[in-house]
Design an enzyme around this catalytic site. Sequence first.
Site, short mmCIF file in Angstrom:
data_model
loop_
_atom_site.label_atom_id
_atom_site.label_comp_id
_atom_site.label_asym_id
_atom_site.label_seq_id
_atom_site.Cartn_x
_atom_site.Cartn_y
_atom_site.Cartn_z
CB CYS A 116 -66.17 -41.46 -3.83
SG CYS A 116 -64.52 -40.91 -4.64
CG HIS A 215 -67.32 -37.56 -1.61
ND1 HIS A 215 -67.09 -38.44 -0.81
CD2 HIS A 215 -66.41 -37.72 -2.74
CE1 HIS A 215 -65.97 -39.15 -0.93
NE2 HIS A 215 -65.43 -38.71 -2.08
CD GLU A 217 -69.84 -38.03 1.55
OE1 GLU A 217 -68.62 -38.22 1.58
OE2 GLU A 217 -70.40 -38.10 0.36
#
Length: 238
Positions: A116, A215, A217
């Site tokens: 990001c 994202h 994660e």
Amino acid sequence: MSGPAVGICAAVERASWTVWRDVVVALSPRSYATAVQRAGGVALLLPPDEAAVSAPDAVVDRIDALLLAGGSDIDPGAYGADSDPATGTTWPERDAFEAAIARAAIERGMPVLGVCRGMQMLNVSLGGTLVQHLGSERHLHSAGAFSDHEVRLEAGSLAARAAGAESLSVKSHHHQGVDRLGERLRPSGWSVPDDLVEAIEVSDGGAFALGVLWHPEEDVRSAVIGALVEAANAGVTS
């Protein structure tokens, strides 16, 4: 604790907890560390360090891979632009630190992943610029909640190899994007159907230097951070 050391760049924010109010802190969502640990890496938090701006090897020497994480907007002054009214709070000390260590890591062929803001930082660190406000609900429909959309990745690209697919659904939360690409970078992923650049990578060699605007994660199914750890492990054991 024998896995590769992955340095995760910390955000700088004002935070409150228990009896403490409005304290400037270096922090990171735990999901980044968890994703690194799940893949067998050792997660190390990297707060901004003014000394490392002129001597980044002092930090880079201590890690095996670099993860440029998400967070606040990059100061437009870092890429020679005036601030748009939609640009939020910035922390120039974080920008300078991350740009320096990103360039040092790429120069030595260390695996680098930008997530990001981190993808935007990768671009800016190599001389690129940003669109300061996209105004798209597809990529940020509400503050504090991830939006879901599709991306397509170039066949055979590092982005596709890291993700393990050429198309996938991703989680986004951003209002800025790439404008002019930095030196040595090329686009390798785009959002569907609006074709915003969603992945960039270094184009001149086989090093792992990748930025993704989504994202990974936040998605336990994602292979992207695992690919970073795998690349770091290959460098440690080679």
